[in-house]
Design an enzyme around this catalytic site. Structure first.
Site, short mmCIF file in Angstrom:
data_model
loop_
_atom_site.label_atom_id
_atom_site.label_comp_id
_atom_site.label_asym_id
_atom_site.label_seq_id
_atom_site.Cartn_x
_atom_site.Cartn_y
_atom_site.Cartn_z
N LYS A 1 0.86 -1.19 0.00
CA LYS A 1 0.00 0.00 0.00
C LYS A 1 0.89 1.23 0.00
O LYS A 1 1.71 1.40 0.89
CB LYS A 1 -0.91 0.00 1.24
CG LYS A 1 -1.67 1.31 1.47
CD LYS A 1 -2.58 1.27 2.71
CE LYS A 1 -3.19 2.65 3.02
NZ LYS A 1 -4.05 2.65 4.22
N ASP B 1 -2.47 10.16 3.66
CA ASP B 1 -3.86 9.77 3.83
C ASP B 1 -4.56 10.76 4.75
O ASP B 1 -4.47 10.65 5.97
CB ASP B 1 -3.95 8.34 4.39
CG ASP B 1 -5.38 7.91 4.67
OD1 ASP B 1 -6.31 8.58 4.17
OD2 ASP B 1 -5.56 6.90 5.38
N LYS C 1 -9.78 12.96 8.45
CA LYS C 1 -9.28 12.59 9.77
C LYS C 1 -9.18 13.82 10.66
O LYS C 1 -9.06 14.93 10.15
CB LYS C 1 -7.87 11.98 9.62
CG LYS C 1 -7.82 10.60 8.98
CD LYS C 1 -6.39 10.11 8.88
CE LYS C 1 -6.30 8.76 8.20
NZ LYS C 1 -6.90 7.66 8.98
N ASP D 1 1.75 6.31 5.50
CA ASP D 1 0.77 5.36 4.96
C ASP D 1 1.27 4.67 3.68
O ASP D 1 0.54 3.94 3.03
CB ASP D 1 -0.56 6.09 4.71
CG ASP D 1 -1.77 5.19 4.93
OD1 ASP D 1 -1.61 4.14 5.58
OD2 ASP D 1 -2.85 5.54 4.44
N ASP E 1 -12.08 7.15 4.14
CA ASP E 1 -10.84 6.90 4.87
C ASP E 1 -10.46 5.42 4.85
O ASP E 1 -9.37 5.04 5.25
CB ASP E 1 -10.97 7.41 6.31
CG ASP E 1 -9.63 7.60 6.99
OD1 ASP E 1 -8.60 7.54 6.28
OD2 ASP E 1 -9.62 7.82 8.21
N GLU F 1 -9.48 3.75 2.43
CA GLU F 1 -9.02 3.86 1.04
C GLU F 1 -7.97 2.81 0.67
O GLU F 1 -7.86 2.43 -0.49
CB GLU F 1 -8.45 5.27 0.80
CG GLU F 1 -6.98 5.48 1.18
CD GLU F 1 -6.69 5.28 2.65
OE1 GLU F 1 -7.62 5.42 3.47
OE2 GLU F 1 -5.53 4.98 2.99
N ARG G 1 -7.75 -0.39 1.27
CA ARG G 1 -8.32 -1.63 0.72
C ARG G 1 -8.82 -1.42 -0.71
O ARG G 1 -8.81 -2.35 -1.51
CB ARG G 1 -9.43 -2.14 1.65
CG ARG G 1 -10.61 -1.23 1.75
CD ARG G 1 -11.48 -1.52 2.96
NE ARG G 1 -10.86 -1.06 4.21
CZ ARG G 1 -11.39 -1.21 5.42
NH1 ARG G 1 -12.55 -1.83 5.54
NH2 ARG G 1 -10.77 -0.75 6.48
N1 BES Z 1 -4.08 4.50 6.95
C1 BES Z 1 -5.20 4.26 7.78
C2 BES Z 1 -4.93 3.26 8.90
C3 BES Z 1 -3.97 3.68 9.98
C4 BES Z 1 -4.45 4.28 11.12
C5 BES Z 1 -2.63 3.40 9.88
C6 BES Z 1 -3.58 4.63 12.13
C7 BES Z 1 -1.77 3.74 10.89
C8 BES Z 1 -2.24 4.34 12.02
C9 BES Z 1 -6.36 3.71 6.95
O1 BES Z 1 -6.43 4.18 5.66
C10 BES Z 1 -7.62 4.13 7.65
O2 BES Z 1 -7.84 5.30 7.73
N2 BES Z 1 -8.38 3.15 8.12
C11 BES Z 1 -9.58 3.42 8.82
C12 BES Z 1 -10.62 2.43 8.34
C13 BES Z 1 -12.01 2.73 8.81
C14 BES Z 1 -12.50 4.03 8.21
C15 BES Z 1 -12.91 1.59 8.45
C16 BES Z 1 -9.31 3.27 10.30
O3 BES Z 1 -8.55 2.38 10.69
O4 BES Z 1 -9.83 4.06 11.06
ZN ZN Z 2 -4.67 4.77 4.81
MN MN Z 3 -7.48 6.00 5.55
#
Ligand code: BES
Ligand code: ZN
Ligand code: MN
Length: 492
Positions: free
Chosen positions: A260, A265, A272, A283, A342, A344, A346
């Site tokens: 990824k 992000d 966020k 990210d 967010d 994104e 996946r």
């Molecule tokens: N890049 C983030 C995940 C992340 C969070 C990595 C904190 C490192 C530290 C990912 O893209 C994300 O935002 N995931 C969301 C998914 C949710 C919206 C279903 C998350 O984990 O909150």
């Molecule tokens: Zn992300």
């Molecule tokens: Mn995200």
């Protein structure tokens, strides 16, 4: 500065070096190679141990000034009571190199008794990791205040041939680690999808890998609606990067490593919170891991075919950005309802996994900073490991253990699929907070064709928000070690 590593004999008494590090386990006494040095130092080593000033506990250090001949400084370094000497040495190497960098010794020698090739390799990787620093965007201090960065390290051991082998392979692995960490540390305005592509081309040119880079028009032609919807909010060109390394037989099915590569992000329209958002430059650590691993694999000359695949873009809100409620069609043909922009990663990986099918892979492993939930579940000590093939899961867990990058399996039970059912599409991109790491992996599984596949959620392990004993705040090098160890395992 890059650390240059060499091997040396186990004769320590007359070593004329700025710093000699002696690593001892808990309760260990001096060995035969240390005795002449003890004499040079007027018995200071044995007295320190007898007095129990130094007990060999994990991370314990005792600094000493050398005599007029022999090493200028000596540092005793504790290994603790290791159950696994290889990981203890990796850790000790990093700690020693960090201490040496603070001291400004410029060079060090390391002695830890007899070393196998595996132990010497881990020590080399540790030393290089401890010497690594990111200084590209910092003005150096005035010349008279500078300390010499650690430029040279020698690993001493009785079996110098065994140590030398470990130094050579350890240096190759360290190169990959350093590359991944540098890319991770680079700010998002410098480490862009285009920069990742340039880096991939550079690796390709230096090692004779075929590198293909697809931009927006090429991805449109392939109908990568899932990856492209994430890239909709940015004017930056998204990149799908493929590096093909052919170390194995011509027609042998390759291992495909997927990363990824979100160069930033923001969350997009599902933006966020401002607090801590700067961390989201990390990210792209999965992508950095793929590039680092390809660098190391090529340097090691592993006899396996390996393809590195990176899906890279930046997730931004704008008037062209995708939004919650949208439905997009992925390259696989499946329709995806966007619940949360967010989620994104996946979406990007879905199309990259579809693209991976064209290689008829023997195995596919993806690494992604995919879910905050994984940090809640496993903290910073283990990556989340999930997959569609039990044997491959075990193989990846084993590779991670050997590399000092532990993983922990989470279940992929059908029950959890309820979380990502959609009213309007075939699947939705978010299952909410419960079991967030699992629902993300189940989403990916829908796009992992009929090949054995494992997903590594490295959200908690790829970088550290706090200073650790062995590494400063920032990228850790995960998953480079796991990837390299996995491929090496396949090389037999
Ligand atoms: N890049 C983030 C995940 C992340 C969070 C990595 C904190 C490192 C530290 C990912 O893209 C994300 O935002 N995931 C969301 C998914 C949710 C919206 C279903 C998350 O984990 O909150
Ligand atoms: Zn992300
Ligand atoms: Mn995200």
């Amino acid at each position: 500065m890059k650390l240059s590593l060499t091997s040396g004999p186990a004769s320590l008494g007359a070593l004329d070096v700025p710093l000699l590090v002696l690593a001892l386990g808990a309760g260990d006494g001096l060995d035969a190679a240390m005795t002449p040095l003890d004499t040079t130092l007027g018995g200071a080593l044995s007295r320190s141990i007898e007095r129990r000033d130094f007990r060999g506990g994990r991370d314990e250090t005792l600094h000493m000034v050398g005599n007029t001949s022999g090493p200028a400084r000596v540092m005793l370094l504790g290994l603790g009571k290791p159950t696994d000497r290889t990981s203890a040495l990796r850790r000790a190497g990093a700690l020693a190199a960090r201490q040496a960098s603070r001291m400004g010794s410029g060079e060090l020698s390391f002695y830890a008794g007899a070393l196998t090739t595996t132990e010497a390799e881990a020590l080399a990787v540790g030393l290089a990791a401890g010497a690594w620093e990111y200084t590209d965007t910092k003005t150096p201090p005035p010349v008279d205040e500078r300390r010499a960065p650690l430029a040279r390290a020698t690993i001493h051991g009785a079996d110098i041939a065994a140590v030398e082998l470990g130094v050579v392979s350890g240096s190759a692995i360290a190169e990959g680690h350093a590359l991944a960490r540098t890319l991770g540390m680079m700010p998002g305005n410098l480490c862009t999808p285009e920069f990742l592509a340039v880096t991939a081309r550079d690796i390709g040119e230096r090692h004779g890998l075929r590198v293909t880079v697809l931009g927006r028009p090429e991805m449109e032609a392939l109908k990568m609606g899932s990856l492209l919807c994430v890239a909709q909010g940015t004017s930056e060109d998204p990149k799908l990067i493929a590096l093909e390394y052919t170390g194995g037989a011509k027609d042998a099915a390759p291992v495909v490593l997927v990363g990824k590569g979100l160069c930033f992000d923001s969350g997009g329209i599902s933006i966020k919170p401002a607090q801590g958002m700067e961390w989201m430059k990390f990210d792209m650590c999965g992508a950095a891991g793929v590039l680092g691993a390809m660098e190391s694999i090529a340097r090691l000359g592993l006899k396996v075919n390996v393809v590195g695949l990176i899906g890279s873009t930046t997730n931004m809100p704008s008037d062209t950005a995708f939004k919650p409620g949208d439905v997009v069609q992925s390259m696989s043909g499946k329709f995806i309802e966007i619940i949360n922009t967010d989620a994104e990663g996946r979406l990007v990986l879905a199309d990259v996994l579809s693209y991976a099918s064209r290689y008829k892979p023997a195995a596919v492993i993806d690494a992604a900073t995919l879910t905050g939930s994984c940090v809640i579940a496993l903290g910073h000590s283990a990556s989340g490991i999930l997959g569609n093939n039990a044997a491959l899961v075990q193989e990846v867990l084993g590779a991670g253990t050997r590399a000092g990058e532990p993983g922990w399996e989470l279940p992929m039970w059908d029950d959890y699929k309820e979380l990502i059912k959609s009213d309007v599409a075939d699947i939705r991109n978010s299952g909410g907070r419960p079991a967030g790491t699992i629902s993300a992996a189940l989403f990916l599984a829908e796009f992992a064709g009929d090949f054995p596949w494992v997903h590594m959620d490295i959200a908690g392990t790829a970088y550290s928000e706090s200073e650790l004993t062995t590494i400063p705040r920032g990228p850790t090098g995960v998953p480079v070690g796991t990837f390299v160890e996995f491929v090496r395992g396949r090389a037999g």
